[in-house]
Design a protein around this motif. Structure first.
Motif, PDB file in Angstrom:
ATOM      1  N   CYS A  98     -16.426   6.099  -1.109  1.00 44.72           N
ATOM      2  CA  CYS A  98     -15.548   5.188  -0.383  1.00 44.72           C
ATOM      3  C   CYS A  98     -16.311   4.111   0.384  1.00 44.72           C
ATOM      4  O   CYS A  98     -15.801   3.019   0.587  1.00 44.72           O
ATOM      5  N   HIS A 187     -13.223   6.338   6.616  1.00 43.31           N
ATOM      6  CA  HIS A 187     -11.835   6.510   7.046  1.00 43.31           C
ATOM      7  C   HIS A 187     -11.764   6.276   8.551  1.00 43.31           C
ATOM      8  O   HIS A 187     -12.683   6.648   9.287  1.00 43.31           O
ATOM      9  N   TYR A 245      -7.413  13.152   4.182  1.00 45.43           N
ATOM     10  CA  TYR A 245      -8.360  12.308   3.448  1.00 45.43           C
ATOM     11  C   TYR A 245      -9.514  13.148   2.917  1.00 45.43           C
ATOM     12  O   TYR A 245      -9.911  13.023   1.751  1.00 45.43           O
ATOM     13  N   HIS A 249     -10.482  14.210  -1.100  1.00 47.50           N
ATOM     14  CA  HIS A 249     -11.789  13.914  -1.665  1.00 47.50           C
ATOM     15  C   HIS A 249     -12.609  15.186  -1.878  1.00 47.50           C
ATOM     16  O   HIS A 249     -13.834  15.148  -1.968  1.00 47.50           O
ATOM     17  N   CYS A 397      -7.985   4.586   0.009  1.00 52.09           N
ATOM     18  CA  CYS A 397      -9.418   4.388   0.200  1.00 52.09           C
ATOM     19  C   CYS A 397     -10.010   3.581  -0.951  1.00 52.09           C
ATOM     20  O   CYS A 397      -9.361   3.349  -1.973  1.00 52.09           O
ATOM     21  N   THR A 398     -11.259   3.191  -0.778  1.00 51.05           N
ATOM     22  CA  THR A 398     -11.924   2.344  -1.766  1.00 51.05           C
ATOM     23  C   THR A 398     -12.056   3.025  -3.115  1.00 51.05           C
ATOM     24  O   THR A 398     -11.718   2.455  -4.154  1.00 51.05           O
ATOM     25  N   CYS A 399     -12.512   4.268  -3.129  1.00 55.64           N
ATOM     26  CA  CYS A 399     -12.755   4.926  -4.416  1.00 55.64           C
ATOM     27  C   CYS A 399     -11.466   5.206  -5.154  1.00 55.64           C
ATOM     28  O   CYS A 399     -11.403   5.113  -6.373  1.00 55.64           O
ATOM     29  N   LYS A 400     -10.402   5.536  -4.433  1.00 58.58           N
ATOM     30  CA  LYS A 400      -9.113   5.764  -5.077  1.00 58.58           C
ATOM     31  C   LYS A 400      -8.559   4.449  -5.642  1.00 58.58           C
ATOM     32  O   LYS A 400      -7.985   4.423  -6.741  1.00 58.58           O
TER      33      LYS A 400
END
Length: 410
Positions: A98, A187, A245, A249, A397-400
């Motif tokens: 993320c 986060h 969160y 992950h 989030c970024t990776c999602k």
């Protein structure tokens, strides 16, 4: 801060440590998110293989902390549990990270003093100590480059490499895992890791973290330091958001408690201390290593070989909420074993004067049967949590987001 709850002498008597965790020296990694095998670094002066040392207390492990592929007493094969290190490696290789700004890694530590005689580590000037755990200390530092305040964990590598936390792991393993996990996270309800300083020429290992300038969740005035419903609800919503969160992950925190929950000056709660956290693969959140602090330990962790990490984290949220609103632990014995016995056997006692919705939530969180215990999603949707504030907002989030974009048809 020794009132009717969270008295440090009580915690020490029970074998609990402070909330700053273990650390370990990193060797040079091919992938900055990977954790090297520490089994070859074990010291000679170690505990018996069946007895491990974790967070200031002994527990009977009988196997690796996060890998299990043997049989039970009836000869039935237990499910395989992938090592956290392997899970984190897979996530790193898959780009499921993320953080957009990587953690700074520094391999040179210059120890000096400023013009006022204050100790310095590289650009950071030590102001004073703000906390201490069993194996390290935390200081408040000011950066001479940006003039911002930071919290810095300082650990002695030579000491930690001799401390066994599982048959094939030292306390150093926990540190590497903590760093590797925090390198991936981003986060608003998670404490941010800024920099890791590890100079192979010196014994100290440093973690530079964002400084949460306000207080612990458990800070308060007067006995018994309990919080009002409104404040407790606000804090709980942040805790659930941050922990959800982590679980999404595939991270189990393992030591949710007020001492690991920091409140900013604007009232936002941030989860810290990932020293006993674990990563899991897919939906297989089975763990076997005892979680962090006895009074926050779920019943299934006290009696079973394996347990589900998500459920154990959720139980700890329940204990934390109980402490926030009632100012005391729900289950506390005269010692470690008596405490575990009460966690497993004693019924939950919630005073009649408590808001019925809050009482219902506490009873669902502190349900001894993990299969019947409320989930974090259930907590987020509970009427007491929703209140007049509405549902807890989703966090993309970024990776999602990247993963979703890759899956979308062109």
């Amino acid at each position: 801060m020794c009132g009717s709850w969270f008295c440090m002498s009580d915690l020490l008597e029970m074998g609990c440590c402070g909330c700053f965790g273990f650390l370990r020296k990193p060797s040079k990694l091919q992938n900055p998110y990977m954790i090297p095998d520490s089994s070859s670094n074990l010291g000679d002066n170690l505990l018996d293989d069946s007895m491990c040392f974790e967070n200031g207390s002994f527990y009977n492990n009988g196997g690796d902390s996060d890998f299990l592929a043997d049989t039970d007493e009836n000869g039935v094969e237990r499910p395989t549990i992938m090592r956290s290190e392997d899970v984190l490696q897979q996530r790193a290789e898959s780009g499921l990270i993320c953080r957009q700004v990587p953690v700074k890694e520094t391999h040179t530590a210059t120890l000096s003093e400023d013009e006022n005689g204050k100790k310095m580590v590289n650009e950071y000037v030590r102001l004073h100590r703000i906390g201490a755990g069993s194996y390290g200390k935390v200081g408040l530092y000011r950066s001479t480059k940006d003039d911002k305040l930071y919290a810095m964990k300082v650990f002695h590598k030579s000491h930690l490499v001799k401390l066994r936390v599982a048959p094939s792991e030292t306390a150093m393993t926990d540190v590497y895992r903590e760093v590797s996990i925090m390198k991936m996270l981003d986060h608003p309800n998670i404490v941010n890791l800024i920099e890791v300083i590890d100079d192979p020429k010196i014994d100290n290992f440093y973690m530079v973290l964002e400084y949460v300038e306000s207080k612990w969740v458990c800070d308060g005035s007067g006995a018994p330091c309990s919080l009002g419903e409104s404040t407790a609800r606000n804090y709980l919503r942040d805790i659930v958001a941050g922990l959800s969160y982590l679980h999404s992950h595939n991270i189990i925190h393992g030591d949710i408690k007020p001492d690991n929950l920091l409140v900013t000056s604007t009232g936002r709660v941030k989860i810290g201390d990932f020293s006993v956290s674990q990563a899991f693969e897919g939906d297989n959140d089975l763990l076997r290593r005892t979680p962090g602090t006895p009074v926050f330990t779920a019943p299934e962790c006290c009696i079973g070989v394996t347990y589900h990490g998500k459920g154990a984290d959720t139980w700890a949220v329940g204990v934390t909420l109980y402490c926030m609103v009632l100012g005391r632990y729900p289950f506390l014995g005269d010692g470690l074993h008596d405490t575990y016995d009460k966690i497993v056997k004693n019924p939950l006692v919630v005073p009649d004067h408590i808001n019925p919705l809050l009482k219902d939530l506490l009873e669902q969180l502190l349900c001894k049967d993990p299969n019947q215990r409320i989930t974090l999603q259930g907590v987020a949707e509970h009427p007491w949590v929703v209140g007049d504030m509405g549902p807890i907002p989703d966090y993309i989030c970024t990776c999602k987001r990247i993963h979703t974009e890759q899956d979308e048809p062109a």
